[in-house]
Design a protein around this motif. Sequence first.
Motif, PDB file in Angstrom:
ATOM      1  N   ASP A 109       0.836  -1.206   0.000  1.00 11.50           N
ATOM      2  CA  ASP A 109       0.000   0.000   0.000  1.00 11.50           C
ATOM      3  C   ASP A 109       0.870   1.255   0.000  1.00 11.50           C
ATOM      4  O   ASP A 109       0.584   2.232  -0.702  1.00 11.50           O
ATOM      5  CB  ASP A 109      -0.918  -0.021   1.227  1.00 11.50           C
ATOM      6  N   LEU A 110       1.942   1.237   0.792  1.00 11.56           N
ATOM      7  CA  LEU A 110       2.848   2.383   0.853  1.00 11.56           C
ATOM      8  C   LEU A 110       3.600   2.554  -0.474  1.00 11.56           C
ATOM      9  O   LEU A 110       3.791   3.678  -0.954  1.00 11.56           O
ATOM     10  CB  LEU A 110       3.839   2.198   2.004  1.00 11.56           C
ATOM     11  N   VAL A 111       4.012   1.435  -1.087  1.00  7.75           N
ATOM     12  CA  VAL A 111       4.691   1.496  -2.390  1.00  7.75           C
ATOM     13  C   VAL A 111       3.753   2.086  -3.436  1.00  7.75           C
ATOM     14  O   VAL A 111       4.153   2.933  -4.250  1.00  7.75           O
ATOM     15  CB  VAL A 111       5.165   0.093  -2.810  1.00  7.75           C
ATOM     16  N   ALA A 112       2.485   1.639  -3.433  1.00  2.00           N
ATOM     17  CA  ALA A 112       1.519   2.151  -4.405  1.00  2.00           C
ATOM     18  C   ALA A 112       1.323   3.659  -4.219  1.00  2.00           C
ATOM     19  O   ALA A 112       1.254   4.412  -5.197  1.00  2.00           O
ATOM     20  CB  ALA A 112       0.186   1.417  -4.258  1.00  2.00           C
ATOM     21  N   TRP A 113       1.220   4.102  -2.975  1.00  2.24           N
ATOM     22  CA  TRP A 113       1.052   5.531  -2.711  1.00  2.24           C
ATOM     23  C   TRP A 113       2.233   6.328  -3.261  1.00  2.24           C
ATOM     24  O   TRP A 113       2.060   7.342  -3.952  1.00  2.24           O
ATOM     25  CB  TRP A 113       0.904   5.770  -1.210  1.00  2.24           C
ATOM     26  N   ALA A 114       3.465   5.869  -2.971  1.00  6.01           N
ATOM     27  CA  ALA A 114       4.651   6.595  -3.418  1.00  6.01           C
ATOM     28  C   ALA A 114       4.749   6.606  -4.943  1.00  6.01           C
ATOM     29  O   ALA A 114       5.086   7.627  -5.556  1.00  6.01           O
ATOM     30  CB  ALA A 114       5.904   5.964  -2.811  1.00  6.01           C
ATOM     31  N   ALA A 115       4.435   5.475  -5.590  1.00  2.00           N
ATOM     32  CA  ALA A 115       4.508   5.404  -7.052  1.00  2.00           C
ATOM     33  C   ALA A 115       3.470   6.307  -7.703  1.00  2.00           C
ATOM     34  O   ALA A 115       3.736   6.947  -8.728  1.00  2.00           O
ATOM     35  CB  ALA A 115       4.307   3.954  -7.506  1.00  2.00           C
ATOM     36  N   GLN A 116       2.262   6.369  -7.128  1.00  2.00           N
ATOM     37  CA  GLN A 116       1.242   7.267  -7.656  1.00  2.00           C
ATOM     38  C   GLN A 116       1.675   8.725  -7.541  1.00  2.00           C
ATOM     39  O   GLN A 116       1.484   9.515  -8.466  1.00  2.00           O
ATOM     40  CB  GLN A 116      -0.074   7.057  -6.901  1.00  2.00           C
ATOM     41  N   ARG A 117       2.252   9.072  -6.401  1.00  2.00           N
ATOM     42  CA  ARG A 117       2.636  10.468  -6.202  1.00  2.00           C
ATOM     43  C   ARG A 117       3.778  10.876  -7.138  1.00  2.00           C
ATOM     44  O   ARG A 117       3.835  12.011  -7.601  1.00  2.00           O
ATOM     45  CB  ARG A 117       3.056  10.693  -4.740  1.00  2.00           C
ATOM     46  N   ARG A 118       4.681   9.957  -7.445  1.00  6.36           N
ATOM     47  CA  ARG A 118       5.800  10.278  -8.342  1.00  6.36           C
ATOM     48  C   ARG A 118       5.478   9.947  -9.799  1.00  6.36           C
ATOM     49  O   ARG A 118       6.267  10.264 -10.690  1.00  6.36           O
ATOM     50  CB  ARG A 118       7.054   9.526  -7.914  1.00  6.36           C
ATOM     51  N   ALA A 119       4.334   9.265 -10.040  1.00  7.14           N
ATOM     52  CA  ALA A 119       3.946   8.866 -11.403  1.00  7.14           C
ATOM     53  C   ALA A 119       5.058   8.066 -12.062  1.00  7.14           C
ATOM     54  O   ALA A 119       5.424   8.303 -13.225  1.00  7.14           O
ATOM     55  CB  ALA A 119       3.572  10.086 -12.236  1.00  7.14           C
ATOM     56  N   GLN A 120       5.597   7.107 -11.312  1.00  3.59           N
ATOM     57  CA  GLN A 120       6.710   6.296 -11.794  1.00  3.59           C
ATOM     58  C   GLN A 120       6.447   4.819 -11.512  1.00  3.59           C
ATOM     59  O   GLN A 120       5.801   4.476 -10.515  1.00  3.59           O
ATOM     60  CB  GLN A 120       8.006   6.708 -11.090  1.00  3.59           C
ATOM     61  N   PRO A 121       6.930   3.922 -12.395  1.00  6.31           N
ATOM     62  CA  PRO A 121       6.804   2.476 -12.142  1.00  6.31           C
ATOM     63  C   PRO A 121       7.793   2.022 -11.085  1.00  6.31           C
ATOM     64  O   PRO A 121       8.744   2.737 -10.751  1.00  6.31           O
ATOM     65  CB  PRO A 121       7.121   1.864 -13.510  1.00  6.31           C
ATOM     66  N   VAL A 122       7.566   0.827 -10.574  1.00  3.33           N
ATOM     67  CA  VAL A 122       8.465   0.262  -9.566  1.00  3.33           C
ATOM     68  C   VAL A 122       8.893  -1.136 -10.015  1.00  3.33           C
ATOM     69  O   VAL A 122       8.271  -1.749 -10.890  1.00  3.33           O
ATOM     70  CB  VAL A 122       7.780   0.174  -8.182  1.00  3.33           C
ATOM     71  N   SER A 123       9.957  -1.616  -9.405  1.00  5.71           N
ATOM     72  CA  SER A 123      10.436  -2.975  -9.684  1.00  5.71           C
ATOM     73  C   SER A 123      10.214  -3.845  -8.455  1.00  5.71           C
ATOM     74  O   SER A 123      10.292  -3.364  -7.322  1.00  5.71           O
ATOM     75  CB  SER A 123      11.926  -2.945 -10.041  1.00  5.71           C
ATOM     76  N   LEU A 124       9.898  -5.123  -8.694  1.00  5.45           N
ATOM     77  CA  LEU A 124       9.759  -6.109  -7.622  1.00  5.45           C
ATOM     78  C   LEU A 124      10.832  -7.160  -7.840  1.00  5.45           C
ATOM     79  O   LEU A 124      10.811  -7.885  -8.844  1.00  5.45           O
ATOM     80  CB  LEU A 124       8.363  -6.738  -7.656  1.00  5.45           C
ATOM     81  N   THR A 125      11.749  -7.228  -6.901  1.00  6.14           N
ATOM     82  CA  THR A 125      12.904  -8.115  -7.045  1.00  6.14           C
ATOM     83  C   THR A 125      12.877  -9.171  -5.956  1.00  6.14           C
ATOM     84  O   THR A 125      12.705  -8.850  -4.771  1.00  6.14           O
ATOM     85  CB  THR A 125      14.214  -7.311  -6.938  1.00  6.14           C
TER      86      THR A 125
END
Length: 516
Positions: free
Chosen positions: A452-468
């Motif tokens: 949930d925190l990752v989704a919030w941060a990605a939405q605010r920066r409008a950037q994709p994330v990686s899951l490793t």
Amino acid sequence: MASAPNDDELTSTGWIDRALDGRLEKYRRWWRMSVLETVDQEEVIKQRREEAYTSPRYLFMLAMSAGIAILGLLLSSPAVVIGAMLIAPLMGPIIGAGFALAIGDYRWLRGSAVALAAGTVLGIALTALIVFVSPLQTVTAEIAARTQPNLFDLAVAVFSALAGAYSMIRGREGTIVGVAIATALMPPLGVVGFGLATANWTVFSGALLLYVTNLMTIALVATLMARLYGFSARLSGKQTRWQTALIVAVFVALAVPLFFSLRQIVWESNAARLIRTTIIAQAGPMARLSNIEFDLNAQPVSVSATLLTPETRENAEELSEAALAKQLGRPVNLSLTQFRVGTGEDAEALEILAARASSRDALNEESRLLEERLAVVAGAGPDSITIDRDARRAVVRARIPGASLATYRTLEERITRASNEWTVRIEPPVIALPTIVFAEGELTEEGRAALDLVAWAAQRRAQPVSLTGGSSETRQVAAAVLAERGVATTLVVGGPVMTAGWATALDDTPAALPTG
């Protein structure tokens, strides 16, 4: 020359005096037998002593009360503030000081004074510290309500103290709960700490006066009630007169500034009425005020008004300004905007346009104040804040040293709640994303919170994330959760523990207003 009274007159006067003396003696006897002798003075004094001294419990409860009070004040939550009033232990040493003064026990009085001094210093220091580290430092309605005490506050304290002292003497201490709410000792102390932390000396001095007023009034009224119920029997006549003079002097000292404060409040109320009626009187009976704002503390008094009138007057501003200066007895700086309106649909349309113009000015001022506040609270410069006035939205590229993503999200929630219908979005910097925890292939509560925190941060920066890392199945599960929130992901094979990171190198160009 007046004649001397005859024997009949002397006899009549003497009979009246004897009758009055007899009636007074009857009431004294009734008071002594039916009231004073029913009070167990030793037990009352014993109970009051137990609550009047400094102890670890007293300091702990006072610290908890101070913390609750200042948080309630910052959040402008009356329910939380009332909770702080109920657990505050200040009433014990205050009432104890009153009883100690009544019976002349100066060792007890000194102990109560030490407890009050320690509690006051601790309360101010703790609340000031909380405000100093808090991102919220706005003067809320709950704080403002405790910065301008007047004679009515003194009256409330007197009546509350009478009820509290009576309940303690007669063994009905359940009433003390209402007294604690009515006199409100801890909230003013919290506002004192707020004023100290923010260097707002108007708030500081006003709240301090209210706190001292409540404290001294409760103690001195408790002294009077104790004396009324016979607790002062061991005092000499000289000591009693000294106490009476002291109590009268303290009440006078408190009443003088409170009287002037009440007079100022009354003046401001009358001034607001005069401003409206004077402008209308100068503009004509058909004119209407669409919007008016004024600052009575400015030098000169500042007034801004929007007037709807079927016939504009060139000298309306000058005439109104002169009339206001005469009515208020102070120089006035008036800015008057006139909109000419007719009748029927045209008048209604023009009134709407005028209201929108006034609303636009107010919105511009509101957005300016919000921008200044965000710059201070979020540690961002003006170039890091994007304001959309029409949508009442703001985006802040915050940079707070050492802050985590959770801190940024909490800060966003609090600012939004306190921003009067504005939507505030905080764009966090590029910092580490949390680990996604699975147990036996299933997301744990900790893992869901992290996603949930990752989704919030990605939405605010409008950037994709990686899951490793993790298994192929757990990566797919995490990616699906993020996809539901509109977040694009890149899956990377890694170790057994899944970590989240930013999928691309990010620059520091301003982001567009997000929709999430």
